[in-house]
Design a protein around this motif. Structure first.
Motif, PDB file in Angstrom:
ATOM      1  N   MET A  42       0.763  -1.196   0.030  1.00 30.60           N
ATOM      2  CA  MET A  42      -0.175  -0.091  -0.036  1.00 30.60           C
ATOM      3  C   MET A  42       0.743   1.378   0.143  1.00 30.60           C
ATOM      4  N   GLU A  43       0.657   2.178  -0.902  1.00 30.12           N
ATOM      5  CA  GLU A  43       1.505   3.362  -1.205  1.00 30.12           C
ATOM      6  C   GLU A  43       1.087   4.323   0.143  1.00 30.12           C
ATOM      7  N   ASN A  44       2.120   4.802   0.418  1.00 25.96           N
ATOM      8  CA  ASN A  44       1.893   6.010   1.783  1.00 25.96           C
ATOM      9  C   ASN A  44       1.401   7.265   1.145  1.00 25.96           C
ATOM     10  N   LEU A  45       0.668   7.944   1.532  1.00 27.05           N
ATOM     11  CA  LEU A  45      -0.109   9.203   1.179  1.00 27.05           C
ATOM     12  C   LEU A  45       0.100  10.253   2.324  1.00 27.05           C
ATOM     13  N   LYS A  46       0.869  11.466   1.918  1.00 24.79           N
ATOM     14  CA  LYS A  46       0.724  12.511   2.771  1.00 24.79           C
ATOM     15  C   LYS A  46      -0.385  13.014   2.798  1.00 24.79           C
ATOM     16  N   LEU A  47      -0.830  13.635   4.016  1.00 24.77           N
ATOM     17  CA  LEU A  47      -2.076  14.375   4.471  1.00 24.77           C
ATOM     18  C   LEU A  47      -2.013  15.619   3.771  1.00 24.77           C
ATOM     19  N   ASN A  48      -2.597  16.083   2.680  1.00 27.50           N
ATOM     20  CA  ASN A  48      -2.807  17.244   2.232  1.00 27.50           C
ATOM     21  C   ASN A  48      -4.060  17.255   1.368  1.00 27.50           C
ATOM     22  N   THR A  49      -4.397  18.380   0.715  1.00 26.55           N
ATOM     23  CA  THR A  49      -5.605  18.733  -0.158  1.00 26.55           C
ATOM     24  C   THR A  49      -5.345  17.756  -1.274  1.00 26.55           C
ATOM     25  N   LYS A  50      -4.037  17.826  -2.033  1.00 29.81           N
ATOM     26  CA  LYS A  50      -3.917  17.236  -3.322  1.00 29.81           C
ATOM     27  C   LYS A  50      -4.076  15.770  -3.142  1.00 29.81           C
ATOM     28  N   ASN A  51      -3.592  15.160  -1.959  1.00 29.71           N
ATOM     29  CA  ASN A  51      -4.057  13.679  -2.003  1.00 29.71           C
ATOM     30  C   ASN A  51      -5.298  13.061  -1.281  1.00 29.71           C
ATOM     31  N   ILE A  96       0.743   7.891  15.592  1.00 30.93           N
ATOM     32  CA  ILE A  96       1.116   8.354  14.244  1.00 30.93           C
ATOM     33  C   ILE A  96       1.746   6.889  13.391  1.00 30.93           C
ATOM     34  N   ALA A  97       2.685   6.410  14.114  1.00 23.81           N
ATOM     35  CA  ALA A  97       3.202   5.070  13.025  1.00 23.81           C
ATOM     36  C   ALA A  97       1.922   3.978  12.783  1.00 23.81           C
ATOM     37  N   HIS A  98       0.961   3.878  14.002  1.00 24.88           N
ATOM     38  CA  HIS A  98       0.003   2.918  13.872  1.00 24.88           C
ATOM     39  C   HIS A  98      -1.057   3.509  12.530  1.00 24.88           C
ATOM     40  N   LEU A  99      -1.069   4.663  12.406  1.00 22.35           N
ATOM     41  CA  LEU A  99      -2.011   5.291  11.433  1.00 22.35           C
ATOM     42  C   LEU A  99      -1.626   5.418  10.130  1.00 22.35           C
ATOM     43  N   LYS A 100      -0.052   5.100  10.013  1.00 22.15           N
ATOM     44  CA  LYS A 100       0.730   4.872   8.720  1.00 22.15           C
ATOM     45  C   LYS A 100       0.872   3.321   8.295  1.00 22.15           C
ATOM     46  N   GLU A 101       0.917   2.696   9.413  1.00 22.25           N
ATOM     47  CA  GLU A 101       0.927   1.342   9.003  1.00 22.25           C
ATOM     48  C   GLU A 101      -0.462   0.633   8.701  1.00 22.25           C
ATOM     49  N   ILE A 102      -1.293   1.033   9.190  1.00 21.69           N
ATOM     50  CA  ILE A 102      -2.856   0.458   8.864  1.00 21.69           C
ATOM     51  C   ILE A 102      -3.547   1.177   7.334  1.00 21.69           C
ATOM     52  N   SER A 103      -3.286   2.560   7.512  1.00 16.59           N
ATOM     53  CA  SER A 103      -4.161   3.063   6.540  1.00 16.59           C
ATOM     54  C   SER A 103      -3.051   3.734   5.653  1.00 16.59           C
ATOM     55  N   GLY A 104      -1.657   3.741   5.728  1.00 15.80           N
ATOM     56  CA  GLY A 104      -1.099   4.328   4.665  1.00 15.80           C
ATOM     57  C   GLY A 104      -0.999   5.755   4.706  1.00 15.80           C
ATOM     58  N   ILE A 105      -1.505   6.452   5.538  1.00 12.30           N
ATOM     59  CA  ILE A 105      -1.701   7.928   5.652  1.00 12.30           C
ATOM     60  C   ILE A 105      -0.353   8.465   6.686  1.00 12.30           C
ATOM     61  N   GLU A 106       0.503   9.469   5.931  1.00 13.52           N
ATOM     62  CA  GLU A 106       1.247  10.115   6.890  1.00 13.52           C
ATOM     63  C   GLU A 106       0.641  11.415   7.174  1.00 13.52           C
ATOM     64  N   ASP A 107       0.569  11.362   8.597  1.00 15.81           N
ATOM     65  CA  ASP A 107      -0.179  12.703   9.364  1.00 15.81           C
ATOM     66  C   ASP A 107       0.920  12.748  10.404  1.00 15.81           C
ATOM     67  N   ALA A 108       1.427  14.062  10.451  1.00 17.25           N
ATOM     68  CA  ALA A 108       2.533  14.325  11.393  1.00 17.25           C
ATOM     69  C   ALA A 108       1.773  14.775  12.798  1.00 17.25           C
ATOM     70  N   TRP A 109       0.513  14.912  12.816  1.00 18.48           N
ATOM     71  CA  TRP A 109       0.033  15.375  14.051  1.00 18.48           C
ATOM     72  C   TRP A 109      -1.749  14.952  13.901  1.00 18.48           C
ATOM     73  N   PRO A 110      -1.817  13.432  13.889  1.00 22.15           N
ATOM     74  CA  PRO A 110      -3.147  13.084  14.260  1.00 22.15           C
ATOM     75  C   PRO A 110      -3.842  13.233  15.493  1.00 22.15           C
ATOM     76  N   VAL A 111      -4.961  13.551  15.881  1.00 25.61           N
ATOM     77  CA  VAL A 111      -5.594  13.679  17.257  1.00 25.61           C
ATOM     78  C   VAL A 111      -6.278  12.220  17.727  1.00 25.61           C
ATOM     79  N   VAL A 112      -5.974  11.931  18.807  1.00 28.67           N
ATOM     80  CA  VAL A 112      -6.705  10.611  19.367  1.00 28.67           C
ATOM     81  C   VAL A 112      -7.997  11.054  20.384  1.00 28.67           C
ATOM     82  N   CYS A 113      -8.836  10.233  20.605  1.00 29.94           N
ATOM     83  CA  CYS A 113      -9.912  10.668  21.735  1.00 29.94           C
ATOM     84  C   CYS A 113     -10.908   9.623  21.899  1.00 29.94           C
ATOM     85  N   GLU A 114     -11.601   9.962  22.809  1.00 27.31           N
ATOM     86  CA  GLU A 114     -12.452   8.625  23.183  1.00 27.31           C
ATOM     87  C   GLU A 114     -14.044   8.834  22.273  1.00 27.31           C
ATOM     88  N   PRO A 115     -14.635   8.046  22.137  1.00 24.67           N
ATOM     89  CA  PRO A 115     -15.927   8.091  21.562  1.00 24.67           C
ATOM     90  C   PRO A 115     -16.822   9.138  22.246  1.00 24.67           C
TER      91      PRO A 115
END
Length: 494
Positions: A1-10, A244-263
């Motif tokens: 799976m190709e990694n994709l940087k998170l931005n408008t283009k992608n 950050i690493a888990h998001l990239k591994e599971i979804s192939g998305i390179e996000d430098a600062w995702p946010v985690v939270c409870e439901p």
């Protein structure tokens, strides 16, 4: 799976992997300026607004995120590189991760780099609301005097250099002056911080500052600016490298600062918006006439509960909140504190099942997937204690209620402030009053009530004989027998 940087283009390619905004972000106008674009804002207000913008007919409520402090350089640069986009990762109780890209932040500014640009944006005619998450300490409020702290060096700077401010009050004052001079309509300033009566607090502190900075502006503010109170709730721990690493591994998305939270999420807002507002109620927010009962419940139970778990857990050597609450002794202590000392202060909460709410808190605290760091929860306790815990103590003392558990937590904080846990390991203490707390904690080894001498935190609590006696007993007991033994002993008395 190709990694994709998170931005408008992608974004289109990313949409094949996780949910992304369905709206055209280029057509969204900025109706909100938000100061403090940390994790909580991005998991809460920005999330609600993103949900609202999914309606293609809503175009006026994009958010301009303002990074106010030099410390905020990283989040500003991250949002700039990612076109304001980020991934929200909701960690469900069953361990699943629900992921979506949030697009509500359509502009982003770095205040230290260009103060005038931030002031102009706040003064823009299209901006109808300025919202704030500046933390409890950001309101520059002195617990002892109940007044604005004009001795703060940053406030002194802003009074001398009004066009290059460093505090929220300096920015708001200059922006409101421009709005007045340009004959613009009113604006709403809405706090999203954990302070009871946060709208009143914002108004009072701003007017205090304006009384010296621009006295001619006071009447205009009274006539043209509204300050709704609000209660906010969503546990949002610091994003870990592993997230950050888990998001990239599971979804192939390179996000430098995702946010985690409870439901869980909650937003109760006083319907007091002078220039219009988003229909946040259509996406789960609740508008009411009086927020006070809701916010008092939340601050006294959830926020204070967090502090209780953090301080007790830190001394034992735990690192995360779930570790602390899943210790049966600490869990029992917290339940007793909520039942015996907090609940009597809350009065009648119409429409609220208080027992169910307290049980839900224990479940939320115990979510093993959140891993909320104890040093985050204990950070700035000097600003949190007067808001989360002190009002409960004062109410109980006024009504001859029990304060033994709150005194115990206070004693634990005094020992925590020495800087090491019971295993001899250093504690990562983050507090604006860290040095003062540490000095008083050292003095407390000879005279326990010395810790209570910090009037900006404790007010006149040291003068209360009943509280002081309970506090001294708890302090000596913890020192002699250790924190967990003492917790067990207290629990056995209930």
């Amino acid at each position: 799976m190709e990694n994709l940087k998170l931005n408008t283009k992608n974004l289109s390619a990313i949409s094949e992997r996780i949910a992304v905004p369905k709206y055209n972000r280029e057509t969204i106008k900025t109706g909100i300026v938000h100061v403090g674009i940390g994790g909580f804002h991005r998991a809460h207000e920005a999330f609600y607004t993103d949900q609202l913008l999914q309606d293609e007919n809503i175009k006026d409520w994009g958010i301009c995120g303002v990074a106010l402090l030099d410390f905020d350089t990283k989040i500003y640069n991250t949002l700039k590189e990612q076109d304001g986009l980020y991934t929200l990762i909701v960690k469900e109780l069953d361990g699943k991760h629900t992921k979506r890209v949030i697009g509500a932040i359509t502009e982003y500014l770095f205040a230290p780099e260009n103060p005038s640009k931030v002031i102009e944006k706040m003064a823009s005619p299209e901006v109808k609301i300025i919202t704030l998450t500046i933390t409890e300490g950001g309101y520059n409020y002195n617990e002892a005097t109940k007044a604005f702290d004009f001795e703060n060096p940053l406030i002194i700077h802003d009074l001398k250099h009004p066009n290059a401010p460093k505090t929220i009050f300096g920015y708001l004052t200059q922006a409101l002056k421009l709005r007045q001079e340009r004959g613009l309509k009113g604006i709403t300033i809405q706090s999203c911080d954990n302070i009871q009566g946060n709208g009143h607090m914002t108004q009072n502190m701003l007017l205090s500052y304006v009384s010296k900075a621009a006295p001619g502006l006071t009447d205009w503010i009274m006539d043209n600016v509204s300050f709704p109170n609000a209660m906010v709730d969503r546990i949002t721990p610091v994003t870990a490298v592993e997230d950050i690493a888990h998001l990239k591994e599971i979804s192939g998305i390179e996000d430098a600062w995702p946010v985690v939270c409870e439901p869980f999420k909650q937003w109760v807002i006083e319907d007091n918006f002078i220039a219009g507002r988003p229909a946040w109620e259509t996406v789960g927010a609740q508008f009411v006439e009086d927020v006070v009962p809701y916010e008092k419940m939340k601050l006294s139970l959830l926020n204070a509960g967090h502090s209780v778990l953090g301080l007790l857990g830190a001394l034992i050597g735990y690192h995360t909140i779930d570790e602390a609450v899943n210790n049966i002794n600490i869990r029992t202590f917290l339940k007793q504190y909520m039942d015996e000392e907090v609940t009597p202060t809350l009065g009648d909460l119409e429409g609220v099942d208080l027992d169910a709410y307290k049980q839900s808190l224990l479940e939320r605290f115990g979510n093993i997937n959140i891993k909320d760091q104890i040093d985050r929860i204990c950070s700035e306790t000097s600003a949190k204690y007067p808001i989360f815990i002190l009002p409960t103590i004062q109410s109980q003392l006024a009504n001859n209620g029990d304060i033994v558990l709150a005194a115990f937590v206070t004693a634990a904080w005094a020992i925590y402030s020495l800087g090491t846990n019971e295993n001899g390991n250093s504690l990562n203490i983050k507090d604006a009053l860290k040095q003062e707390l540490n000095q008083k904690a050292k003095e407390a080894k000879q005279n326990p009530t010395a810790f209570l001498e910090l009037e900006t935190v404790f007010g006149d609590l040291q003068q209360n004989v009943l509280f002081s006696e309970a506090y001294i007993k708890a302090y000596n007991n913890i020192n002699n027998n250790g924190i967990e033994y003492c917790i067990k002993q207290i629990n056995s008395n209930y």
